[in-house]
Write an enzyme that holds these catalytic residues in place. Structure first.
Site, PDB file in Angstrom:
ATOM      1  CE  LYS A  15      -3.872   1.965   2.710  1.00 25.97           C
ATOM      2  NZ  LYS A  15      -4.703   1.752   3.910  1.00 25.97           N
ATOM      3  CB  SER A  54      -7.779   3.632   3.586  1.00 24.23           C
ATOM      4  OG  SER A  54      -6.937   3.009   4.535  1.00 24.23           O
ATOM      5  CB  SER A 107      -8.122   0.811   6.412  1.00 25.90           C
ATOM      6  OG  SER A 107      -8.793   2.027   6.629  1.00 25.90           O
TER       7      SER A 107
END
Length: 460
Positions: free
Chosen positions: A81, A156, A180
């Site tokens: 990420k 997220s 997330s």
């Protein structure tokens, strides 16, 4: 071998490499072919680096030819990420307001992946400052769900979950401060683990923040966790390396499991979600577990207090930006933080204290249970263009009442697919006692094995 190499699990790849049946060079080319096919629709990657990945794959191929792998993930394609720093790549945090300065060092988790021989071929997308459960960003293109591109991939860790479902290789790292990892994993039909707080060292530690794997199988999540766990001086909350062994089967008979179907606040649970969670619980009960309904764990005061504290924290971050960069922040985020100035110091302190209140409430719920089951989210994946499922910046957290308590309490919690609403996956959340990361993943594997329906992955 008829399936695409991009769809092989990490455990399968390592076996094939060891037997000289496959080369990491072949595998990374199949992964890039998959990315080329689907990325125009999904928009899951950031800073894709084919040249460096091909070089890393060639180096891995050479090590395997000498029977001298660098580590447990040698030659396995992985993504990270974008807010997990990798040297030489800027960390935009999903917003056009960030000054794009290349990171000088790998974050602890990324460094451990490299040391284990993993081929980091791309970063993955995230929404604005990681404060949305969607793929909406002023920096990245809109990330979409591989099962239905009109729907969100979640957030997220939007790109990580979309990449896992689409077969951009087997292992993807995400971050989680309120759901997330688990929310996008649930909405994309994959496995996502928020580990025990500190299990994976975070380069920028913060209460509730965790790094964990998003994969198609619990076994791959366990393999990734075994590599990235351990302490680092940059994270004073980090724990010793995990020493549990995943492959041991979990004995279901006699397990005491709490079943939470109503969070007591937030969005109501969709009937299709409740039915899928109940069916998974029934399957575990049929296998010998003791499953009992439990009442809501957290209160409205807890969730609203956390919202107030996070608003002030984010407002402070945004206020520190130059005016021209503040104007680039997503309007929904600016609207959310606009009310921070209305809060008193006492409001903020009471909001901060709700993190501790959640921790106490979760710990009490585990007094008589080995695991707690619940929906990951009360709804299935919502429209991709929406920043929030409520479409209301002042009500941004009505969907995280099942996930956020375990961030605040430091307990491990995983998402695993347990059913469908039409073509949309439904995620079951499995939470366990602190440090029981591997048992949580074993139970996720058991749930997956008891499922009646496994659909083909959305790979093109």
């Amino acid at each position: 071998m008829t399936e695409s190499l991009a769809d092989l699990t990490a455990t399968e790849l390592i076996t094939h490499y060891r037997e000289k049946a496959l080369s990491p060079v072949q595998v990374i080319e199949d992964v890039f072919a998959r990315v080329e096919t689907l990325e125009p629709t999904l928009c899951a990657t950031y800073a894709l680096d084919p040249d460096a990945a091909r070089q890393a794959a060639r180096e891995s191929e050479y090590r395997w030819s000498r029977n001298d792998p660098a580590g447990p993930l040698d030659g396995v394609p992985v993504t990270v990420k974008e807010n997990i720093a990798t040297r030489g790549t800027p960390v935009p945090q999903g917003t056009a307001a960030t000054d794009l300065i290349p990171a000088t060092d790998d974050a602890p988790a990324a460094a451990r992946l490299r040391a284990a021989g993993a081929v980091i071929f791309s970063k993955t997308t995230m929404p604005e400052y990681g404060m949305l459960s969607s793929g909406v960003s002023t920096f990245h293109p809109l990330t979409r769900n591989p099962w239905d591109p009109t729907r969100t991939a979640g957030g997220s860790s939007a790109g990580a979950a979309a990449a896992a479902a689409a077969g951009y290789g087997p292992i993807h790292l995400g971050t989680d401060i309120g759901g997330s990892i688990r929310l996008p994993a649930g909405w994309c039909g994959v496995v996502g683990l928020k580990p025990t707080h500190g299990r994976v060292a975070v380069g920028n530690p913060y209460p509730g923040r965790a790094i964990g794997p998003i994969t198609r199988t619990a076994a791959d999540a366990a393999l990734a966790l075994s590599v990235i766990s351990g302490p680092d001086r940059r994270d004073p909350t980090s724990l010793p390396p995990i020493d549990d062994v995943y492959p041991e089967d979990l004995v279901l008979r006699g397990l005491r499991i709490g079943l939470l179907l109503d969070a007591g606040l937030g969005l109501p649970v969709d009937p299709s979600v409740a039915a899928a969670i109940s069916a998974a619980a029934q399957a575990l009960e049929d296998a010998g577990a003791i499953v009992e309904p439990i009442p809501p764990i957290i209160t409205r005061e807890m969730l609203d207090g956390l919202d107030r504290f996070w608003r002030v924290r984010s407002a402070d971050d945004i206020a520190a930006l130059p005016e021209e960069r503040r104007a680039k922040v997503l309007p929904e985020i600016r609207r959310w933080v606009s009310t921070a100035g209305d809060l008193s110091p006492f409001d903020v302190f009471r909001g901060f204290s709700q993190m501790g209140a959640m921790a106490v409430a979760v710990d009490a719920a585990f007094a008589t249970y080995d695991f707690i089951l619940s929906p990951v989210a009360p709804i299935t994946a919502f429209d991709a263009e929406l920043a929030y499922p409520t479409d209301d910046p002042l009500k941004p957290f009505e969907h995280i009442a099942f996930t956020v308590p375990y961030n605040m309490s430091a307990h491990p919690a995983a998402s695993v697919n347990c059913g469908w609403s039409g073509n949309l996956p439904i995620g079951l959340q499995i939470a366990g006692p602190r440090f029981a990361d591997m048992p949580v993943l074993r139970l996720a594997a058991a749930v997956d094995s008891l499922q009646g329906e496994h659909r083909d992955w959305p790979t093109g």
